[in-house]
Scaffold this active site. Sequence first.
Site, PDB file in Angstrom:
ATOM      1  N   ARG A 119     133.677  86.810 -90.819  1.00 25.63           N
ATOM      2  CA  ARG A 119     134.971  86.049 -90.934  1.00 25.63           C
ATOM      3  C   ARG A 119     136.008  86.731 -90.336  1.00 25.63           C
ATOM      4  O   ARG A 119     137.195  86.931 -90.533  1.00 25.63           O
ATOM      5  CB  ARG A 119     135.816  86.742 -92.201  1.00 25.63           C
ATOM      6  CG  ARG A 119     134.344  85.516 -93.374  1.00 25.63           C
ATOM      7  CD  ARG A 119     134.788  85.949 -95.104  1.00 25.63           C
ATOM      8  NE  ARG A 119     134.328  84.982 -95.685  1.00 25.63           N
ATOM      9  CZ  ARG A 119     132.656  86.376 -96.336  1.00 25.63           C
ATOM     10  NH1 ARG A 119     132.556  87.243 -96.533  1.00 25.63           N
ATOM     11  NH2 ARG A 119     131.770  85.154 -97.392  1.00 25.63           N
ATOM     12  N   LYS A 141     145.988  80.291 -80.737  1.00 24.68           N
ATOM     13  CA  LYS A 141     145.010  78.527 -81.285  1.00 24.68           C
ATOM     14  C   LYS A 141     143.517  78.865 -80.702  1.00 24.68           C
ATOM     15  O   LYS A 141     143.722  79.127 -79.186  1.00 24.68           O
ATOM     16  CB  LYS A 141     146.183  77.720 -80.307  1.00 24.68           C
ATOM     17  CG  LYS A 141     147.152  76.809 -80.945  1.00 24.68           C
ATOM     18  CD  LYS A 141     147.198  75.943 -80.425  1.00 24.68           C
ATOM     19  CE  LYS A 141     148.424  74.908 -81.680  1.00 24.68           C
ATOM     20  NZ  LYS A 141     148.396  73.962 -80.534  1.00 24.68           N
ATOM     21  N   GLU A 183     151.353  73.256 -66.634  1.00 30.24           N
ATOM     22  CA  GLU A 183     152.365  73.819 -68.068  1.00 30.24           C
ATOM     23  C   GLU A 183     153.268  74.770 -67.599  1.00 30.24           C
ATOM     24  O   GLU A 183     154.476  74.951 -68.599  1.00 30.24           O
ATOM     25  CB  GLU A 183     150.872  75.020 -68.625  1.00 30.24           C
ATOM     26  CG  GLU A 183     150.120  73.765 -69.128  1.00 30.24           C
ATOM     27  CD  GLU A 183     149.643  73.434 -70.434  1.00 30.24           C
ATOM     28  OE1 GLU A 183     151.191  73.534 -71.164  1.00 30.24           O
ATOM     29  OE2 GLU A 183     149.086  72.718 -70.442  1.00 30.24           O
ATOM     30  N   LYS A 225     156.841  81.247 -74.682  1.00 32.86           N
ATOM     31  CA  LYS A 225     155.469  80.881 -75.823  1.00 32.86           C
ATOM     32  C   LYS A 225     155.851  82.015 -76.674  1.00 32.86           C
ATOM     33  O   LYS A 225     155.220  80.835 -78.311  1.00 32.86           O
ATOM     34  CB  LYS A 225     154.763  80.900 -74.867  1.00 32.86           C
ATOM     35  CG  LYS A 225     153.225  80.414 -75.996  1.00 32.86           C
ATOM     36  CD  LYS A 225     152.747  79.780 -74.969  1.00 32.86           C
ATOM     37  CE  LYS A 225     151.435  79.073 -76.609  1.00 32.86           C
ATOM     38  NZ  LYS A 225     150.706  78.606 -76.258  1.00 32.86           N
ATOM     39  N   GLU A 235     152.281  76.139 -86.258  1.00 37.07           N
ATOM     40  CA  GLU A 235     152.359  74.635 -85.442  1.00 37.07           C
ATOM     41  C   GLU A 235     152.612  74.163 -87.028  1.00 37.07           C
ATOM     42  O   GLU A 235     152.403  72.559 -86.991  1.00 37.07           O
ATOM     43  CB  GLU A 235     151.533  74.313 -85.379  1.00 37.07           C
ATOM     44  CG  GLU A 235     151.923  72.799 -84.346  1.00 37.07           C
ATOM     45  CD  GLU A 235     150.401  72.360 -82.924  1.00 37.07           C
ATOM     46  OE1 GLU A 235     149.508  72.303 -83.720  1.00 37.07           O
ATOM     47  OE2 GLU A 235     151.321  71.938 -82.149  1.00 37.07           O
ATOM     48  N   ARG A 239     156.719  74.497 -83.516  1.00 33.68           N
ATOM     49  CA  ARG A 239     155.378  74.745 -82.206  1.00 33.68           C
ATOM     50  C   ARG A 239     155.032  73.503 -81.811  1.00 33.68           C
ATOM     51  O   ARG A 239     154.611  73.701 -80.819  1.00 33.68           O
ATOM     52  CB  ARG A 239     155.003  75.776 -82.539  1.00 33.68           C
ATOM     53  CG  ARG A 239     153.651  75.677 -81.939  1.00 33.68           C
ATOM     54  CD  ARG A 239     152.708  77.295 -82.570  1.00 33.68           C
ATOM     55  NE  ARG A 239     151.210  77.575 -80.617  1.00 33.68           N
ATOM     56  CZ  ARG A 239     150.626  78.577 -81.910  1.00 33.68           C
ATOM     57  NH1 ARG A 239     151.010  79.265 -82.445  1.00 33.68           N
ATOM     58  NH2 ARG A 239     150.127  78.537 -80.658  1.00 33.68           N
ATOM     59  N   ASN A 243     153.271  70.953 -77.484  1.00 32.52           N
ATOM     60  CA  ASN A 243     152.059  69.684 -76.752  1.00 32.52           C
ATOM     61  C   ASN A 243     153.310  68.907 -75.999  1.00 32.52           C
ATOM     62  O   ASN A 243     152.005  67.832 -75.964  1.00 32.52           O
ATOM     63  CB  ASN A 243     152.007  69.297 -78.203  1.00 32.52           C
ATOM     64  CG  ASN A 243     151.400  70.204 -78.790  1.00 32.52           C
ATOM     65  OD1 ASN A 243     150.342  71.130 -78.497  1.00 32.52           O
ATOM     66  ND2 ASN A 243     151.591  69.971 -80.101  1.00 32.52           N
ATOM     67  N   HIS A 246     151.461  66.104 -73.977  1.00 33.57           N
ATOM     68  CA  HIS A 246     149.593  66.424 -74.521  1.00 33.57           C
ATOM     69  C   HIS A 246     148.889  65.461 -75.379  1.00 33.57           C
ATOM     70  O   HIS A 246     147.799  65.147 -75.390  1.00 33.57           O
ATOM     71  CB  HIS A 246     149.415  67.954 -75.834  1.00 33.57           C
ATOM     72  CG  HIS A 246     149.378  68.591 -74.512  1.00 33.57           C
ATOM     73  ND1 HIS A 246     150.920  69.180 -73.800  1.00 33.57           N
ATOM     74  CD2 HIS A 246     148.498  69.355 -74.766  1.00 33.57           C
ATOM     75  CE1 HIS A 246     150.238  70.470 -73.828  1.00 33.57           C
ATOM     76  NE2 HIS A 246     148.919  70.775 -73.933  1.00 33.57           N
ATOM     77  N   HIS A 250     145.243  63.958 -74.196  1.00 34.20           N
ATOM     78  CA  HIS A 250     144.631  64.439 -74.078  1.00 34.20           C
ATOM     79  C   HIS A 250     143.343  62.815 -74.260  1.00 34.20           C
ATOM     80  O   HIS A 250     142.589  63.174 -74.651  1.00 34.20           O
ATOM     81  CB  HIS A 250     144.543  64.956 -75.939  1.00 34.20           C
ATOM     82  CG  HIS A 250     145.032  66.145 -76.203  1.00 34.20           C
ATOM     83  ND1 HIS A 250     145.025  66.966 -77.304  1.00 34.20           N
ATOM     84  CD2 HIS A 250     145.151  66.937 -75.243  1.00 34.20           C
ATOM     85  CE1 HIS A 250     145.007  68.081 -77.294  1.00 34.20           C
ATOM     86  NE2 HIS A 250     145.330  68.403 -75.535  1.00 34.20           N
ATOM     87  N   HIS A 263     142.665  69.799 -67.598  1.00 33.86           N
ATOM     88  CA  HIS A 263     143.699  69.858 -68.627  1.00 33.86           C
ATOM     89  C   HIS A 263     144.500  69.625 -68.047  1.00 33.86           C
ATOM     90  O   HIS A 263     145.698  68.947 -68.506  1.00 33.86           O
ATOM     91  CB  HIS A 263     143.070  70.859 -69.269  1.00 33.86           C
ATOM     92  CG  HIS A 263     144.093  71.186 -70.448  1.00 33.86           C
ATOM     93  ND1 HIS A 263     143.858  70.150 -71.709  1.00 33.86           N
ATOM     94  CD2 HIS A 263     145.297  71.830 -70.883  1.00 33.86           C
ATOM     95  CE1 HIS A 263     144.921  70.423 -72.640  1.00 33.86           C
ATOM     96  NE2 HIS A 263     145.754  71.435 -72.040  1.00 33.86           N
TER      97      HIS A 263
END
Lengths: 377, 377
Positions: A119, A141, A183, A225, A235, A239, A243, A246, A250, A263
């Site tokens: 956990r 993330k 980026e 950031k 997010e 936030r 993206n 993205h 993606h 990426h």
Amino acid sequence: MAPVNVATSAGQYPIHIEPGRLQRIAQSVPGNATRLVIISNPVVDGLYGAVLRQALAPLGKPVMTIIVPDGESFKSLDTLNTIYDRMLAEKLDRRAVILALGGGVIGDMAGFAAATYMRGIRYMQIPTTLLAQVDSSVGGKTAVNHPLGKNMIGAFYQPVSVDIDIDVLRTLPAREVSAGLAEVIKYGLILDAAFFEWCERNVAQLVALDADALAYAIGRCCELKAQVVSEDEKETGLRAILNLGHTFGHAIEAGLGFGTWLHGEAVACGLVQAAVLSGKVLDLPAEDIERVRQLVRAIGCPDVAPDLGQDSWLDLMQGDKKTEGGEIRYVLLPGIGQAVVQAAPLDKVQETLEETVGNVTIERESARARETIASGG
Amino acid sequence: MAPVNVATSAGQYPIHIEPGRLQRIAQSVPGNATRLVIISNPVVDGLYGAVLRQALAPLGKPVMTIIVPDGESFKSLDTLNTIYDRMLAEKLDRRAVILALGGGVIGDMAGFAAATYMRGIRYMQIPTTLLAQVDSSVGGKTAVNHPLGKNMIGAFYQPVSVDIDIDVLRTLPAREVSAGLAEVIKYGLILDAAFFEWCERNVAQLVALDADALAYAIGRCCELKAQVVSEDEKETGLRAILNLGHTFGHAIEAGLGFGTWLHGEAVACGLVQAAVLSGKVLDLPAEDIERVRQLVRAIGCPDVAPDLGQDSWLDLMQGDKKTEGGEIRYVLLPGIGQAVVQAAPLDKVQETLEETVGNVTIERESARARETIASGG
């Protein structure tokens, strides 16, 4: 430079950006750590594992190393399972600390292992690619991929520190540098027009790995950031602007198969596509779209998207996490340095795809990707 | 009764404890949920799935149901994966809400699916066993098992609500009621001597499922747990006292194979063992140890532990999450109603095992377990 601090609900953590930071990594290790677990891949461990273990030795804490296979296709639940197996077989307790040594794949997967082992245990991000340094290592993330989508299984889980050693970029292949710079320019586009202009003026130095230029760019990206993450850790709002590019990116990665394009390359192409769509939806001026395209080219990234078939494009974008109630949410640019998140009319998206998709030589890209992805991790 | 509120870092959430709560479940569903996903097992879905879906219908939101196999042995990464597969195939987005309808296995696994699907979506706990109602559904501990240990992969992730319908306990087999009562008396032992005495006086009513007695006991347990969780959400200190009996209990479960004894039965036996160890380490009076033993017997749980072999016992306890730097941390009782967490000398632990382990007829228990666990989930 002074560390950049990231404020989160669980307290704050520092981003150290220094040449030679690997040799001083012991400064970031929590004092009450019982054991240290380096998670890396064969290439990065071969380059920097020994340096890291030597730097940790004076702490007198047991150090184990878990090597996982290299590349985006191994950022999977199966690989994650092999990490759990090793950690449990070694009876690592809740005060063990994971050190994620590698690029985004390692950082995301090691971070998710930390988020879910017993956990949640602590972890340190030690990013070794430009892309990970300016993006994935900061903000907590974590995730692994699923056959039906990238980063679909994961958690928001903050590291205890991010340690960025600028020296490691010297061993990075040029293609990885280009992908990371995608980026970098994204931050200028969404948040800081002056930084975007700085990138335009200094792109030659950045591509040539000039140390001062890189240090400035990495520091500025981390500051931007950190601000965004501090305001919106999970997010739920702001936030999402991170993206930019993205949703398109993606779809490219998923459509071609993860790892075919890097990426950052997919995001770079997605920046151009998002700019074109912004022109149609928000009247982003044509000259600004052209500036985006030129800078993407200047950093050495593709500005033409692969032909996945229009239905396939829309279906792949639909599967993205930013979808809400079946509606695709795009990050769009009203101007350079400003971003909004909103839906876009289907016909505008279709026009954008028609204008930005072309006959890209994917085969060659794919072969190059397999060759150079090795150093990314 | 008025809802019990649990305060956490991410805000607070209510525990509703009412007869007939299932019929009013729509009151707890977040208004902006895009879709609802019921996760349950065949037995519980057969008993209450239709009622739940009927109660949700007026909301007009699409409802899907994911049925997973029944029992602790299916609380695994494999089963979790089938949940991810279904949710991704259905393109559920981040505003989907999971409803965990079942006992601890369903609650833990559905909660972990919620914690990790697209880095976290909302979920509601609808516990249908006594054990889940007083313990696992409150506090945000989610997890799946690993072959090397129980609950080893998981997250702290709070639900948006807990909805406890006392009526559902009427369909619970007697053995499950006994197992749930083990956790009830645990709260008295660690936090509330007066409540422990109340349990001693009312044990016959509790075992007979008297509605008023159960409602009072469930409410008091939830209040006590809410206090502890609010003070220590991530189990860095106080919360560990909730694990009274669990270090011994987990060893029983792991040693016999998960599901052979019910979790609550293993914990009940562990309460006796922890009391015996407390006598040796903290001078808990012999008459108090006897009160624990008598109450464990009165609720119908085993007070003699199975013979796993002493080395195996120690090894299994060593693998527990509460270990720190290789040292086993026990929850011990200085007196009834008080608890501390500390290490214990090995010889005292060995004496405790010698005194509490006996020749238990595990075969018969195992067969009964397989028969009745079906309704637990």
